[in-house]
Motif scaffolding. Structure first.
Motif, PDB file in Angstrom:
ATOM      1  N   GLU A 165       4.257  -1.659   3.719  1.00  0.00           N
ATOM      2  CA  GLU A 165       4.687  -0.238   3.333  1.00  0.00           C
ATOM      3  C   GLU A 165       6.128  -0.152   3.518  1.00  0.00           C
ATOM      4  O   GLU A 165       7.000  -0.819   4.024  1.00  0.00           O
ATOM      5  CB  GLU A 165       4.197   0.641   4.786  1.00  0.00           C
ATOM      6  N   GLY A 175       1.170  -4.935  -5.207  1.00  0.00           N
ATOM      7  CA  GLY A 175       0.709  -3.450  -5.151  1.00  0.00           C
ATOM      8  C   GLY A 175      -0.182  -3.013  -6.213  1.00  0.00           C
ATOM      9  O   GLY A 175      -1.249  -2.651  -5.966  1.00  0.00           O
ATOM     10  N   THR A 176       0.405  -2.731  -7.162  1.00  0.00           N
ATOM     11  CA  THR A 176      -0.186  -2.186  -8.430  1.00  0.00           C
ATOM     12  C   THR A 176      -1.323  -2.976  -8.788  1.00  0.00           C
ATOM     13  O   THR A 176      -2.354  -2.398  -9.325  1.00  0.00           O
ATOM     14  CB  THR A 176       0.725  -1.979  -9.430  1.00  0.00           C
ATOM     15  N   THR A 178      -1.941   1.812 -10.309  1.00  0.00           N
ATOM     16  CA  THR A 178      -0.499   2.534 -10.483  1.00  0.00           C
ATOM     17  C   THR A 178      -0.136   3.738  -9.354  1.00  0.00           C
ATOM     18  O   THR A 178      -0.915   4.184  -8.898  1.00  0.00           O
ATOM     19  CB  THR A 178      -0.386   3.557 -11.676  1.00  0.00           C
ATOM     20  N   ARG A 179       1.096   3.631  -8.814  1.00  0.00           N
ATOM     21  CA  ARG A 179       1.459   4.136  -7.792  1.00  0.00           C
ATOM     22  C   ARG A 179       1.645   5.745  -8.064  1.00  0.00           C
ATOM     23  O   ARG A 179       2.345   6.067  -9.173  1.00  0.00           O
ATOM     24  CB  ARG A 179       2.902   3.762  -6.995  1.00  0.00           C
ATOM     25  N   ASP A 180       1.384   6.497  -7.269  1.00  0.00           N
ATOM     26  CA  ASP A 180       1.768   7.846  -7.386  1.00  0.00           C
ATOM     27  C   ASP A 180       3.254   8.401  -6.582  1.00  0.00           C
ATOM     28  O   ASP A 180       3.030   8.254  -5.338  1.00  0.00           O
ATOM     29  CB  ASP A 180       0.639   8.935  -6.730  1.00  0.00           C
ATOM     30  N   THR A 181       4.088   8.213  -7.187  1.00  0.00           N
ATOM     31  CA  THR A 181       5.587   8.407  -6.917  1.00  0.00           C
ATOM     32  C   THR A 181       5.806   9.808  -5.954  1.00  0.00           C
ATOM     33  O   THR A 181       6.897   9.602  -5.489  1.00  0.00           O
ATOM     34  CB  THR A 181       6.531   8.047  -7.960  1.00  0.00           C
ATOM     35  N   SER A 241       0.751  -1.019   0.132  1.00  0.00           N
ATOM     36  CA  SER A 241       0.014   0.054   0.262  1.00  0.00           C
ATOM     37  C   SER A 241       0.703   1.473  -0.014  1.00  0.00           C
ATOM     38  O   SER A 241       0.261   2.389   0.205  1.00  0.00           O
ATOM     39  CB  SER A 241      -0.942   0.023   1.095  1.00  0.00           C
ATOM     40  N   LYS A 242       1.922   1.089  -0.302  1.00  0.00           N
ATOM     41  CA  LYS A 242       2.982   2.282  -0.205  1.00  0.00           C
ATOM     42  C   LYS A 242       2.526   3.489  -1.120  1.00  0.00           C
ATOM     43  O   LYS A 242       2.084   2.894  -2.344  1.00  0.00           O
ATOM     44  CB  LYS A 242       4.447   2.063  -0.576  1.00  0.00           C
ATOM     45  N   THR A 243       2.549   4.720  -0.769  1.00  0.00           N
ATOM     46  CA  THR A 243       2.032   5.586  -1.786  1.00  0.00           C
ATOM     47  C   THR A 243       0.371   5.890  -1.616  1.00  0.00           C
ATOM     48  O   THR A 243      -0.033   6.811  -2.571  1.00  0.00           O
ATOM     49  CB  THR A 243       2.660   5.862  -3.123  1.00  0.00           C
ATOM     50  N   LYS A 244      -0.136   4.951  -1.274  1.00  0.00           N
ATOM     51  CA  LYS A 244      -1.827   4.880  -1.277  1.00  0.00           C
ATOM     52  C   LYS A 244      -2.508   5.516  -0.217  1.00  0.00           C
ATOM     53  O   LYS A 244      -1.786   5.359   1.012  1.00  0.00           O
ATOM     54  CB  LYS A 244      -2.177   3.583  -1.847  1.00  0.00           C
ATOM     55  N   ARG A 293       3.860  10.784  -3.795  1.00  0.00           N
ATOM     56  CA  ARG A 293       3.453  10.777  -2.448  1.00  0.00           C
ATOM     57  C   ARG A 293       4.741   9.958  -1.562  1.00  0.00           C
ATOM     58  O   ARG A 293       5.206   9.019  -1.854  1.00  0.00           O
ATOM     59  CB  ARG A 293       2.394   9.958  -2.122  1.00  0.00           C
TER      60      ARG A 293
END
Length: 236
Positions: A58, A224-225, A230-233, A37-40, A235
């Motif tokens: 994380e 994750g993805t 797609t991650r918001d890098t 869940s990193k960046t989410k 954040r």
């Protein structure tokens, strides 16, 4: 991502894991899904929790602490730290996480042990192994693994559960399996060396190599993805 999209993507990830386990001839409960869940935002984690997901991974300490505070009412959530761990961040990790997957130095292990609050019980840890020999990757070298494991096993507030790896990308499943097989073999060797230790965990497999990881015995796969999009890098 809308709530309905998250529901669909989480269900799809669970089906994919189940199908991989069946294809590998393993029980359908032999591996668990770790939602990275990193960046989410915390709201997405809360929604995934409402859909039955309990374990979240994380990478960034400060970001994770903010989300943990917002989600403190979710009493049965399980937090895994899976990113590179700097010595100056060990106290926060020791106090706020249930698992650490990225332990690769005795110095960091001793700090985690000394800083783990006794009332929380032992911190569950995996040793990260650099199975592909990449200079840019974290992880203990395979030849140094046994000594690190022996040191961690002597620390009362840590519980060594197994190994983790992030292999170099590979195009086909046979190539993907090679480094994952080395991790499995390393865990088997540790089990022979330390038969009393609860070495039951292989943290390996992500979106691109989940099937290969399951074939090689993964017990925790990190997606994750595939779950959150797609991650918001930006954040952090």
């Amino acid at each position: 991502m809308t709530d309905s999209m998250l529901c669909e993507s989480l269900a799809s990830a669970r089906r994919r894991l189940t199908e991989a386990l069946v294809s590998a001839g393993r029980p359908t409960d032999a591996a668990r899904l770790l939602a990275v869940s990193k960046t989410k935002p915390a709201g997405m984690i809360r929604e995934a929790w409402s859909l039955g997901q309990r374990e979240f991974g994380e990478n960034y300490v400060q970001e994770a602490l903010e989300k943990q505070a917002e989600l403190a009412d979710l009493g049965d959530i399980v937090w895994h730290f899976i990113g590179p761990l700097q010595a100056n961040k060990t106290r926060a990790v020791a106090e706020h996480f249930d698992w650490v997957h990225s332990l690769d130095r005795e110095k960091v292990a001793r700090r985690l042990n000394d800083q783990r609050p006794e009332e929380l019980g032992p911190l569950q840890v995996c040793l990260q192994v650099n199975v592909s020999g990449e200079a840019s990757k974290s992880g203990v070298a395979p030849g140094e693994l046994e000594a690190l494991a022996e040191a961690v096993l002597s620390m009362p507030r840590l519980r060594l559960r197994g190994l983790m790896a992030i292999p170099a990308p590979a195009r086909d499943i046979a190539s993907q399996r090679e480094p994952l097989a080395r991790l499995r073999q390393a865990l088997e060797a540790l089990r022979r060396r330390f038969p009393e230790a609860p070495l039951d965990t292989l943290s390996m497999g992500m979106s691109d190599d989940l099937e290969a990881a399951v074939l090689e015995g993964a017990t925790l796969v990190r997606l994750g993805t595939a779950i959150f999009g797609t991650r918001d890098t930006s954040r952090r």
